[in-house]
Design a protein around this motif. Structure first.
Motif, PDB file in Angstrom:
ATOM      1  N   ASP A   1       0.866  -1.181   0.000  1.00  0.00           N
ATOM      2  CA  ASP A   1       0.000   0.000   0.000  1.00  0.00           C
ATOM      3  C   ASP A   1       0.905   1.234   0.000  1.00  0.00           C
ATOM      4  N   TYR A   2       1.194   1.742  -1.194  1.00  0.00           N
ATOM      5  CA  TYR A   2       2.138   2.844  -1.330  1.00  0.00           C
ATOM      6  C   TYR A   2       1.600   4.146  -0.749  1.00  0.00           C
ATOM      7  N   VAL A   3       0.299   4.288  -0.659  1.00  0.00           N
ATOM      8  CA  VAL A   3      -0.265   5.486  -0.037  1.00  0.00           C
ATOM      9  C   VAL A   3       0.081   5.503   1.448  1.00  0.00           C
ATOM     10  N   SER A   4      -0.046   4.343   2.100  1.00  0.00           N
ATOM     11  CA  SER A   4       0.307   4.303   3.525  1.00  0.00           C
ATOM     12  C   SER A   4       1.812   4.464   3.725  1.00  0.00           C
ATOM     13  N   VAL A   5       2.607   3.986   2.770  1.00  0.00           N
ATOM     14  CA  VAL A   5       4.060   4.187   2.850  1.00  0.00           C
ATOM     15  C   VAL A   5       4.363   5.673   2.771  1.00  0.00           C
ATOM     16  N   GLU A   6       3.704   6.363   1.830  1.00  0.00           N
ATOM     17  CA  GLU A   6       3.921   7.797   1.670  1.00  0.00           C
ATOM     18  C   GLU A   6       3.503   8.583   2.909  1.00  0.00           C
ATOM     19  N   GLN A   7       2.550   8.078   3.638  1.00  0.00           N
ATOM     20  CA  GLN A   7       2.078   8.756   4.845  1.00  0.00           C
ATOM     21  C   GLN A   7       2.799   8.278   6.103  1.00  0.00           C
ATOM     22  N   SER A   8       3.707   7.338   5.960  1.00  0.00           N
ATOM     23  CA  SER A   8       4.420   6.803   7.121  1.00  0.00           C
ATOM     24  C   SER A   8       5.349   7.855   7.720  1.00  0.00           C
ATOM     25  N   PRO A   9       5.629   7.773   9.027  1.00  0.00           N
ATOM     26  CA  PRO A   9       6.514   8.749   9.674  1.00  0.00           C
ATOM     27  C   PRO A   9       7.898   8.832   9.026  1.00  0.00           C
ATOM     28  N   ARG A  10       8.438   7.702   8.603  1.00  0.00           N
ATOM     29  CA  ARG A  10       9.778   7.700   8.011  1.00  0.00           C
ATOM     30  C   ARG A  10       9.784   8.437   6.663  1.00  0.00           C
ATOM     31  N   PHE A  11       8.769   8.194   5.820  1.00  0.00           N
ATOM     32  CA  PHE A  11       8.699   8.855   4.522  1.00  0.00           C
ATOM     33  C   PHE A  11       8.411  10.348   4.698  1.00  0.00           C
ATOM     34  N   VAL A  12       7.546  10.676   5.633  1.00  0.00           N
ATOM     35  CA  VAL A  12       7.256  12.085   5.932  1.00  0.00           C
ATOM     36  C   VAL A  12       8.538  12.783   6.394  1.00  0.00           C
TER      37      VAL A  12
ATOM     38  N   PRO B   1      20.575   7.535   3.003  1.00  0.00           N
ATOM     39  CA  PRO B   1      20.437   6.448   3.978  1.00  0.00           C
ATOM     40  C   PRO B   1      18.978   6.176   4.361  1.00  0.00           C
ATOM     41  N   LEU B   2      18.199   7.228   4.531  1.00  0.00           N
ATOM     42  CA  LEU B   2      16.790   7.053   4.887  1.00  0.00           C
ATOM     43  C   LEU B   2      16.006   6.463   3.721  1.00  0.00           C
ATOM     44  N   ALA B   3      16.270   6.938   2.514  1.00  0.00           N
ATOM     45  CA  ALA B   3      15.592   6.396   1.336  1.00  0.00           C
ATOM     46  C   ALA B   3      15.956   4.930   1.125  1.00  0.00           C
ATOM     47  N   THR B   4      17.198   4.574   1.400  1.00  0.00           N
ATOM     48  CA  THR B   4      17.630   3.182   1.261  1.00  0.00           C
ATOM     49  C   THR B   4      16.903   2.281   2.258  1.00  0.00           C
ATOM     50  N   GLU B   5      16.740   2.757   3.488  1.00  0.00           N
ATOM     51  CA  GLU B   5      15.986   1.985   4.483  1.00  0.00           C
ATOM     52  C   GLU B   5      14.562   1.727   4.016  1.00  0.00           C
ATOM     53  N   ILE B   6      13.914   2.774   3.514  1.00  0.00           N
ATOM     54  CA  ILE B   6      12.535   2.643   3.048  1.00  0.00           C
ATOM     55  C   ILE B   6      12.475   1.672   1.865  1.00  0.00           C
TER      56      ILE B   6
END
Length: 115
Positions: A14-25, A99-104
């Motif tokens: 669910d990419y919408v929930s990924v986009e709304q996740s604290p890490r992506f925000v 580094p953060l993008a790689t984790e995601i």
């Protein structure tokens, strides 16, 4: 900590929930906190240069050394500023964003493989 959830029945992410996740925000906020101030700075610097060229011709035409004028130095400064901002962004992205993008991405790839 898992900031995203695959949809329960389809196994798809669910990419919408990924986009709304604290890490992506946090990733977006970190990127914007760097980009917006530098973009504003560069636009102000650029418009000052254009306005000086249009309305302060005597100032811009002052010779600094030989045929080198203030206007020419300001124009070359635009190129220098562009390269400096680009290098600063690349260093910032390598240090803080990648580094953060790689984790995601790694979590999404793992979730996709597990589906």
């Amino acid at each position: 900590m898992n900031d995203h959830q695959p949809t329960p029945h389809s196994g798809a992410i669910d990419y919408v929930s990924v986009e709304q996740s604290p890490r992506f925000v946090r990733l977006k906020r970190t990127q914007r906190s760097f980009i917006f101030p530098l973009a504003a700075f560069f636009l102000v610097w650029y418009f000052v240069y254009v306005l000086l060229a249009a309305f302060a011709r005597d100032f811009m035409a002052q010779r600094v050394w030989g045929d080198i004028t203030v206007g020419l130095l300001f124009g070359l400064g635009q190129f220098v500023t562009t390269f400096a901002i680009t290098m600063a962004y690349v260093a910032f992205a390598n240090r803080r964003l990648d580094p953060l993008a790689t984790e995601i991405r790694d979590e999404l790839e793992k979730a996709q493989a597990d589906a």
